[in-house]
Design an enzyme around this catalytic site. Structure first.
Site, PDB file in Angstrom:
ATOM      1  N   ASP A  93       0.774  -1.284  -0.071  1.00 14.78           N
ATOM      2  CA  ASP A  93       0.065  -0.057  -0.021  1.00 14.78           C
ATOM      3  C   ASP A  93       0.703   1.081   0.027  1.00 14.78           C
ATOM      4  O   ASP A  93       1.791   1.396   0.681  1.00 14.78           O
ATOM      5  CB  ASP A  93      -0.727   0.082   1.491  1.00 14.78           C
ATOM      6  CG  ASP A  93      -2.331   0.022   1.101  1.00 14.78           C
ATOM      7  OD1 ASP A  93      -2.852   0.967   0.555  1.00 14.78           O
ATOM      8  OD2 ASP A  93      -2.962  -1.017   1.335  1.00 14.78           O
ATOM      9  N   HIS A 142     -10.047  -4.559   3.539  1.00 13.14           N
ATOM     10  CA  HIS A 142     -10.208  -4.017   4.852  1.00 13.14           C
ATOM     11  C   HIS A 142     -10.970  -2.923   5.017  1.00 13.14           C
ATOM     12  O   HIS A 142     -11.317  -2.513   6.499  1.00 13.14           O
ATOM     13  CB  HIS A 142      -8.790  -3.901   5.414  1.00 13.14           C
ATOM     14  CG  HIS A 142      -8.234  -2.549   4.592  1.00 13.14           C
ATOM     15  ND1 HIS A 142      -8.099  -2.655   3.108  1.00 13.14           N
ATOM     16  CD2 HIS A 142      -7.797  -1.240   4.948  1.00 13.14           C
ATOM     17  CE1 HIS A 142      -7.810  -1.313   2.834  1.00 13.14           C
ATOM     18  NE2 HIS A 142      -7.773  -0.523   3.955  1.00 13.14           N
ATOM     19  N   ASP A 143     -11.692  -2.408   4.136  1.00 17.10           N
ATOM     20  CA  ASP A 143     -12.760  -1.278   4.308  1.00 17.10           C
ATOM     21  C   ASP A 143     -14.412  -1.880   4.073  1.00 17.10           C
ATOM     22  O   ASP A 143     -15.182  -0.836   4.349  1.00 17.10           O
ATOM     23  CB  ASP A 143     -12.405  -0.232   3.471  1.00 17.10           C
ATOM     24  CG  ASP A 143     -11.310   0.633   3.905  1.00 17.10           C
ATOM     25  OD1 ASP A 143     -10.683   0.671   4.868  1.00 17.10           O
ATOM     26  OD2 ASP A 143     -10.743   1.141   2.801  1.00 17.10           O
ATOM     27  N   ASP A 192      -3.332   4.260  -2.194  1.00 13.88           N
ATOM     28  CA  ASP A 192      -4.530   4.590  -1.320  1.00 13.88           C
ATOM     29  C   ASP A 192      -5.167   5.911  -1.827  1.00 13.88           C
ATOM     30  O   ASP A 192      -4.444   7.201  -1.896  1.00 13.88           O
ATOM     31  CB  ASP A 192      -4.036   4.812   0.192  1.00 13.88           C
ATOM     32  CG  ASP A 192      -4.838   4.948   0.991  1.00 13.88           C
ATOM     33  OD1 ASP A 192      -5.702   4.045   1.217  1.00 13.88           O
ATOM     34  OD2 ASP A 192      -5.061   6.268   1.575  1.00 13.88           O
ATOM     35  N   GLU A 216      -6.767   3.145  -5.891  1.00 13.57           N
ATOM     36  CA  GLU A 216      -7.922   3.062  -5.034  1.00 13.57           C
ATOM     37  C   GLU A 216      -8.664   4.348  -5.244  1.00 13.57           C
ATOM     38  O   GLU A 216      -7.941   5.553  -5.239  1.00 13.57           O
ATOM     39  CB  GLU A 216      -7.994   3.011  -3.479  1.00 13.57           C
ATOM     40  CG  GLU A 216      -9.111   2.753  -2.942  1.00 13.57           C
ATOM     41  CD  GLU A 216      -9.375   3.337  -1.614  1.00 13.57           C
ATOM     42  OE1 GLU A 216      -9.875   2.889  -0.782  1.00 13.57           O
ATOM     43  OE2 GLU A 216      -8.333   4.089  -1.300  1.00 13.57           O
TER      44      GLU A 216
HETATM   45  C1  NOJ Z   1      -8.527   4.109   2.061  1.00  8.42           C
HETATM   46  C2  NOJ Z   1      -7.933   2.985   2.882  1.00  8.42           C
HETATM   47  O1  NOJ Z   1      -8.273   1.807   2.415  1.00  8.42           O
HETATM   48  C3  NOJ Z   1      -8.595   3.163   4.281  1.00  8.42           C
HETATM   49  O2  NOJ Z   1      -8.249   2.152   5.125  1.00  8.42           O
HETATM   50  C4  NOJ Z   1      -8.127   4.617   4.952  1.00  8.42           C
HETATM   51  O3  NOJ Z   1      -8.844   4.816   6.227  1.00  8.42           O
HETATM   52  C5  NOJ Z   1      -8.134   5.447   4.280  1.00  8.42           C
HETATM   53  N1  NOJ Z   1      -8.026   5.446   2.600  1.00  8.42           N
HETATM   54  C6  NOJ Z   1      -7.409   6.736   4.421  1.00  8.42           C
HETATM   55  O4  NOJ Z   1      -5.972   6.528   3.973  1.00  8.42           O
END
Ligand code: NOJ
Length: 555
Positions: free
Chosen positions: A99, A325-326, A200, A254
């Site tokens: 990442d 993970h989100d 990210d 992302e």
């Molecule tokens: C996206 C990431 O996947 C997430 O986990 C993070 O909190 C935010 N970006 C901020 O970096």
């Protein structure tokens, strides 16, 4: 072998190191823990591992707040352990993707410390600062985690922008020094042998000039001024020219709120190889947005995938994912974790590996890990959930946690961050100590060891399906076509190369479903299925609850 880039044939496995495997008993997963499980990872048959951030960090957002881009956080191990992990993976022909978080750093990064204490120094302009009345933020933008996107810093006597947590100040990409500093870091890891990056929140880098107010009723107030901003492509092209060009790496961006029409600018001939859009996982946002839930119809999900599949038919390439993970656990969200956990988890796997694109599997998905309950706000760890709930309590939008609890249990990022379930021993075998976040209470039944013992297990199905796809050019590259788009229980599509065809047939409902499907031939052969269905050719197709099959036939 084909002349296609490796990442188009790859299956990627995402590891959230904090929650994967703890080797030293401090309750937090670490790099040694990953090395200890490398055989498990290899046995899955995956081609690349994506590691969520392991850089030095105060961990306000579990590492997405980076305090030093060139150091490993002691929580996870040392640079030597990192090197050992990379080598161990490479020895097994598994690539390593990290990442890279460059929209913001941690407020504990030396750059920010210097920026706030010495405005005229070399780092004074590294972040987005605005002077003004300490009671009046410079504009109405909101943080993704709730509340204003600005915090007044008493040390500098100015406001700084943070589109995420207060501990995640946005870097000022308008400053060429920031761009070179990041580019240097990215090249440094490539020299160490890294195989790619997951970038990210990377479509937030460029902000509209003058930082004007956003529509106060927007889903994320200000987004029209920071999502896909005016100089974004220029910044990413520069990154690509200076870091990615000529390397055999995989770069996946992302990109929240990315539309299919916008995607092509970033991939194909664009600066990146792949993007993560979120349209399919945002479908269940209710009228009140992310912290509201509505049920979705299968036809809507199919329509979103169909749109992206068709858009990438001739140029570009899709990412395929249900979890990360989100996101909450997919078997709880799109399947039936209670009555048909095995069937629905394997049915979802069949969609994921059956579509055209690069599949990403998130740790625990391959054993059908599920969402859990969060009885109080104190039981939640995720900064996103906590701050958003707090903001709603502060404004009076809700009067108690209980009111929003069903939404949190459906949506919270903590659902996917509970410790990986290895076996039925203490803390699911994740740690000998106290895990940093409570283990899902279903670990005595749902864990790797018990999967290994079952006759038909989700884990076996994943292994078999990954092996099948990796060796099958038609599943990798075959042209895609959706059948019966309006059907609300069946997901049917074909993948075709010349006369060689795969027909993917999935029942995403808890009822038996029958359809006459002219495209399914009588002598079609079942290559894989989650029920016993060896001789089940067409044209009449009957599928048991959550049954999934991939057929081979000639057309
Ligand atoms: C996206 C990431 O996947 C997430 O986990 C993070 O909190 C935010 N970006 C901020 O970096």
């Amino acid at each position: 072998m084909t002349d296609r880039p490796w990442w188009q044939e790859a299956v990627v496995y995402q590891i959230y190191p904090r929650s994967f495997n703890d080797s030293d008993g401090d309750g937090i997963g670490d790099l040694r823990g990953i090395i200890d499980q490398v055989e498990y990872i290899e046995a899955l048959g995956i081609d690349a591992v994506w590691l969520s951030p392991i850089y030095r960090s105060p961990q306000y957002d579990n590492g997405y707040d980076v305090a030093d881009y060139r150091a490993i956080d002691p929580l996870f191990g040392s640079m030597d352990t990192f090197d050992e992990l990379q080598e161990t993976l490479h020895d097994r022909d598994i690539r390593l993707i990290m990442d890279m978080v460059v929209n913001h750093s941690s407020s504990e990064h030396a750059w920010f410390e210097a920026s706030r204490t010495d405005p005229d120094g070399p780092f004074g302009d590294f972040y987005v600062w605005r002077e003004g009345d300490p009671d009046q933020p410079p504009n109405n933008w909101e943080s993704a985690f709730g509340g204003p996107a600005w915090t007044y810093d008493d040390i500098r006597g100015a406001w700084y922008l943070h589109l995420f947590d207060v501990h995640q100040p946005d870097l000022n990409w308008e400053n060429p020094e920031v761009r070179s500093a990041i580019i240097e870091v990215m090249g440094w890891w490539f020299e160490k042998g890294l195989d790619g990056y997951r970038m990210d929140a990377v479509n937030l880098l460029s902000k509209s000039e003058g930082l004007p107010d956003g529509d106060p009723n927007g889903e994320w107030v200000g987004q029209e001024h920071f999502i896909n901003g005016p100089r974004l492509l220029e910044f990413l092209r520069m990154m690509s020219d200076e870091v990615f060009e000529g390397t055999d790496t995989m770069i996946v961006g992302e990109m929240p709120q990315l539309d299919v029409a916008e995607a092509h600018a970033f991939i194909g001939d664009g600066p990146f190889d792949l993007v993560f859009p979120f349209e399919h996982v945002d479908l269940d946002f209710g009228p009140g947005g992310r912290w509201d839930v509505r049920p979705i119809e299968l036809s809507e999900l199919k329509a979103v995938f169909d749109k992206w599949q068709r858009a990438m038919a001739d140029s570009g390439w899709n990412t395929l994912f249900f979890e990360n993970h989100d996101q909450p656990r997919s078997v709880s969200r799109f399947g039936d974790a209670t009555r048909y956990r095995y069937e629905s988890a394997t049915a979802l796997a069949t969609i994921l590996l059956g579509l055209r694109g690069t599949p990403f599997i998130y740790q625990g998905q391959e054993i059908g890990m599920t969402n859990r309950t969060f009885p109080s706000l104190q039981s939640v760890h995720d900064v996103d959930t906590i701050r958003n709930v707090q903001a709603k309590l502060d404004t009076g939008e809700i009067s108690s946690y209980e009111e929003i609890r069903p939404v949190i249990e459906h949506r919270s990022r903590d659902n996917s961050r509970t410790p990986f379930q290895w076996d039925d021993s203490h803390a699911a075998g994740f740690t000998t100590g106290d895990p940093w976040i409570a283990v899902n209470p279903n670990y005595p039944e749902i864990n790797v060891a018990s999967e290994e013992e079952r006759d038909a297990s989700i884990l076996d199905y994943y292994r078999e399906l990954i092996a099948l796809r990796s060796a099958d050019q038609t599943l990798i590259d075959g042209q895609y076509e959706l059948l019966a788009p309006a059907h609300e229980a069946l997901y049917l599509f074909t993948r075709t190369t010349g006369t060689d065809q795969r027909l993917v047939a999935i029942n995403l409902s808890g009822e038996m479903e029958t359809i006459v499907l002219e495209q399914l031939q009588e002598d079609a052969e079942v290559l894989i299925g989650n029920y016993d269905a060896s001789a089940a050719g067409g044209p009449e197709l009957s599928l048991a609850p959550y049954e999934a099959r991939i057929y081979r036939q000639s057309v």
